[in-house]
Design an enzyme around this catalytic site. Structure first.
Site, mmCIF file in Angstrom:
data_model
loop_
_atom_site.group_PDB
_atom_site.id
_atom_site.type_symbol
_atom_site.label_atom_id
_atom_site.label_comp_id
_atom_site.label_asym_id
_atom_site.label_seq_id
_atom_site.Cartn_x
_atom_site.Cartn_y
_atom_site.Cartn_z
ATOM 1 N N ASP A 62 43.853 39.258 47.303
ATOM 2 C CA ASP A 62 43.824 38.339 46.173
ATOM 3 C C ASP A 62 44.980 37.334 46.252
ATOM 4 O O ASP A 62 46.117 37.721 46.555
ATOM 5 C CB ASP A 62 43.941 39.170 44.881
ATOM 6 C CG ASP A 62 43.605 38.374 43.635
ATOM 7 O OD1 ASP A 62 42.484 37.868 43.536
ATOM 8 O OD2 ASP A 62 44.490 38.266 42.749
ATOM 9 N N HIS B 191 32.937 35.098 42.572
ATOM 10 C CA HIS B 191 32.951 35.446 41.149
ATOM 11 C C HIS B 191 33.814 34.498 40.318
ATOM 12 O O HIS B 191 33.987 34.720 39.122
ATOM 13 C CB HIS B 191 33.456 36.881 40.996
ATOM 14 C CG HIS B 191 34.858 37.043 41.503
ATOM 15 N ND1 HIS B 191 35.204 36.838 42.819
ATOM 16 C CD2 HIS B 191 36.013 37.360 40.875
ATOM 17 C CE1 HIS B 191 36.495 37.023 42.978
ATOM 18 N NE2 HIS B 191 37.017 37.337 41.805
ATOM 19 N N ASP B 192 34.409 33.493 40.952
ATOM 20 C CA ASP B 192 35.267 32.547 40.236
ATOM 21 C C ASP B 192 34.683 31.142 40.151
ATOM 22 O O ASP B 192 35.237 30.298 39.441
ATOM 23 C CB ASP B 192 36.630 32.439 40.946
ATOM 24 C CG ASP B 192 37.413 33.733 40.906
ATOM 25 O OD1 ASP B 192 37.328 34.451 39.885
ATOM 26 O OD2 ASP B 192 38.115 34.038 41.895
ATOM 27 N N ASP C 22 39.206 45.015 47.583
ATOM 28 C CA ASP C 22 40.024 43.931 47.079
ATOM 29 C C ASP C 22 41.430 44.482 46.892
ATOM 30 O O ASP C 22 41.615 45.505 46.226
ATOM 31 C CB ASP C 22 39.450 43.487 45.718
ATOM 32 C CG ASP C 22 39.547 41.999 45.505
ATOM 33 O OD1 ASP C 22 40.666 41.466 45.629
ATOM 34 O OD2 ASP C 22 38.518 41.374 45.189
ATOM 35 N N GLU D 298 42.518 35.338 50.317
ATOM 36 C CA GLU D 298 41.981 34.341 49.375
ATOM 37 C C GLU D 298 42.948 33.165 49.312
ATOM 38 O O GLU D 298 44.115 33.329 48.938
ATOM 39 C CB GLU D 298 41.823 34.942 47.971
ATOM 40 C CG GLU D 298 41.114 33.970 47.031
ATOM 41 C CD GLU D 298 41.394 34.186 45.551
ATOM 42 O OE1 GLU D 298 40.622 33.673 44.729
ATOM 43 O OE2 GLU D 298 42.395 34.852 45.200
HETATM 44 C C1 NOJ Z 1 41.642 35.507 42.084
HETATM 45 C C2 NOJ Z 1 40.485 36.335 41.665
HETATM 46 O O1 NOJ Z 1 39.392 36.058 42.468
HETATM 47 C C3 NOJ Z 1 40.255 36.034 40.203
HETATM 48 O O2 NOJ Z 1 39.050 36.581 39.745
HETATM 49 C C4 NOJ Z 1 41.438 36.545 39.425
HETATM 50 O O3 NOJ Z 1 41.286 36.214 38.074
HETATM 51 C C5 NOJ Z 1 42.731 35.943 39.954
HETATM 52 N N1 NOJ Z 1 42.792 35.947 41.385
HETATM 53 C C6 NOJ Z 1 43.914 36.706 39.465
HETATM 54 O O4 NOJ Z 1 43.988 37.943 40.135
#
Ligand code: NOJ
Ligand code: MG
Length: 568
Positions: free
Chosen positions: A231, A355-356, A129, A294
């Site tokens: 990210d 994970h989000d 990442d 992402e």
């Molecule tokens: C996206 C990530 O997947 C998330 O977990 C994170 O909190 C935010 N970006 C900030 O980096």
């Protein structure tokens, strides 16, 4: 009960047109050997929650190394590991304090090298990442930047004077709640943070920032890393004139407060593509690496992230399935829109969980989660599987006193918290599910004694076995990985499509509803069921039509020479 025939013929023309386009434009490309990240499957590991090896209740690199066998057994090709760098953990590693180190919680650089070496030995690629949009406020760059207005690193971050009333310079909002501007009393200016105030955004208009991040990439690529998941790549550039974002008229009280404004001046700027091309150039100096971005945008907007000349991300993450309306027509439409919007030569990809976002098994329920797995693993494009989804892990409800996620703490009560999808991997029925010897950082799902890898490995039709079967089939038949996608007309709850390559053709029939359904594909079609989400009909012969049980998906291998695109 007789059901309307699904095959109404209207898709035949479209299917044929698609095939002809393929033959014209894509044949040479398809004949070339696919790259690993095109034919392969990616598995996301959230390192805090995969396997603890040193008894501190937090997963680590040595833990991941010891569990690589699971990934091989499952049949994936690559693992993407969420951030493992030194960090104060305000956002669990997405606040990086040193881009080229390893957080002691996760181990050492030796542990990292050992993990990569073992993964490679087992034929697995390793994707890291990369978090280039922001650093931690404890990163030496930011410490230096905030030390004075004249610091050489000052311009590495985004500083503005207060508004005349002393408030923030404009209306920009943080994704994690409140203004995106934090006041720095020592130097009397505000800095911009798209996420926590402890995650100041880097200023990508400063070429030194690009150079520094490129050097970070080379550091890891030189160590053998096979790629990066970048990210919030669509956040990297913000409006040079700092214009206010306009209100979103659809926003209502009770919705995520960040959505009050349309982030048109803070995300998805045309200029971001130059930055991404710079990242890609770094990758292209190495063989065979992958750049994943992402991006939470509608599928039509993803095309731009491949770059005007395919000089952008190899895989702009396609998150459409995370929120897709779960009915067959909407899904067919979504797939068509996505396929139709891809630039020539742009390789597709699909994601069911991360994970989000809520776990797929919670969002769709256990039955449709199986259908969704079949969809993910048979669509055209690289699938990314989120750890635990292969055993049907669900969102875990977190007691208030154990909440960890800063987003939940900042914006409580709206269900935005992500802890429930980051709970420890459930390996077996032993205490703490085999994840750790001690109480883990987040609670283990109470269901772990039934829902775990060891249990499902021994159970013929388990979720895990379904994934293994689908992945085995995918590996054995190029049609399922690199084959053409051929939409097949259907109605009601049925989603039908073909996958074809080099004379081999699969028909995928998914019943997205809980009534029985009949998929008719034309009398001349003969084949056999290769996989069913319900397990027990493998090798059933199929002749012209197939009756699907409620919530059943099947993959049919058509007899040689049959092609759904010639159906009538
Ligand atoms: C996206 C990530 O997947 C998330 O977990 C994170 O909190 C935010 N970006 C900030 O980096
Ligand atoms: Mg540990």
């Amino acid at each position: 009960m007789p059901l309307p025939p699904a095959w109404d013929g209207s898709g035949i023309g479209a299917a044929r047109a698609l095939r002809e386009t393929d033959v014209r434009e894509g044949q040479a490309e398809r004949d070339a050997a696919p790259l690993w990240w095109q034919s392969g499957v990616i598995y996301q590991v959230y390192p805090r929650s995969f396997q603890d090896s040193d008894g501190d209740g937090i997963g680590d690199l040595e833990g991941i190394r010891r569990r690589l066998d699971h990934l091989v057994d499952l049949g994936v090709d690559a693992l993407w590991i969420s951030p493992i760098y030194p960090s104060p953990m305000a956002d669990f590693g997405y606040d990086v304090a040193d881009y080229t180190g390893i957080h002691p919680l996760f181990g050492t650089m030796e542990d990292f090298d050992r993990l990569v070496a073992d993964a490679h030995r087992l034929g697995l690629r390793v994707i890291l990442d990369l978090v280039p949009n922001h650093t931690s406020d404890e990163h030496p760059w930011f410490r230096e930047a905030r030390s004075s207005r004249t610091s050489p690193k000052r311009d590495w971050y985004i500083w503005r004077d207060p508004a005349p009333d002393g408030g923030p310079p404009n209306n920009w909002l943080s994704e994690f709640g409140g203004s995106a501007w934090a006041f720095d009393p020592a130097t009397g200016r505000y800095y911009y943070h798209a996420f926590l105030d402890r995650q100041p955004d880097l200023n990508w208009r400063n070429p030194q920032v690009a150079e520094a991040i490129h050097a970070v990439m080379r550091f890891w690529l030189d160590r053998g890393v096979d790629g990066f998941r970048v990210d919030v790549i669509w956040h990297l550039m913000k409006d040079a004139a700092f214009r206010d974002n306009p209100p979103d008229e659809d926003w209502r009280e009770g919705m995520n407060p960040y959505r009050r404004l349309k982030p048109v001046h803070t995300t998805d700027l045309e200029e971001v593509h130059g930055v991404i091309a710079g990242l890609r150039q770094v990758m292209d100096a190495y063989d065979d690496r992958v750049l994943i971005g992402e991006i939470y945008l509608p599928v039509e907007r993803l095309a731009a992230y491949y770059g005007a000349n395919l000089d952008g991300a190899h895989l702009p993450f396609n998150f459409a399935l995370l929120e897709a309306e779960w009915n067959a027509r909407a899904l067919a439409d979504l797939i068509a829109r996505y396929e139709g919007s891809l630039p020539e030569g742009g390789w597709p990809n699909w994601v069911l969980g991360n994970h989000d976002r809520p776990r797929v098994a919670t969002r769709l329920g256990p039955d449709q989660a199986r259908v969704a797995a079949m969809l993910l693993l048979t669509l055209r494009g690289t699938p990314t599987l989120y750890y635990g989804d292969e055993i049907g892990m669900t969102n875990v409800s977190i007691p208030p006193e154990r909440v960890q996620d800063p987003w939940e703490k900042n914006v409580p009560g709206l269900g935005l918290g992500r802890d429930g999808v980051r709970t420890p991997m459930q390996w077996d029925g032993s205490p703490h599910a085999g994840f750790s010897d001690v109480e883990p950082w987040l609670p283990v799902d109470e269901a772990f004694s039934e829902v775990n890898v060891a249990q499902q490995r021994a159970e013929p039709h388990s979720m895990l076995e379904l994934h293994r079967e689908l992945l085995r089939l995918r590996r054995a038949h190029a049609a399922l990985s690199i084959g053409a996608y051929v939409p097949v007309a259907a109605s009601g709850d049925l989603l039908l499509y073909g996958r074809e390559h080099a004379g081999e053709c699969f028909l995928v029939a998914l019943n997205v509803g809980d009534d029985p359904a009949i998929a008719s594909i034309g009398a001349e079609f003969l084949g056999h069921v290769a996989v069913s989400t319900l397990g027990d009909r493998t090798d059933d012969r199929v002749a012209g039509e197939v009756a699907l049980r409620p919530n059943e998906g099947i993959v049919v291998l058509l007899d040689k020479h049959d092609s759904v695109s010639h159906a009538r």
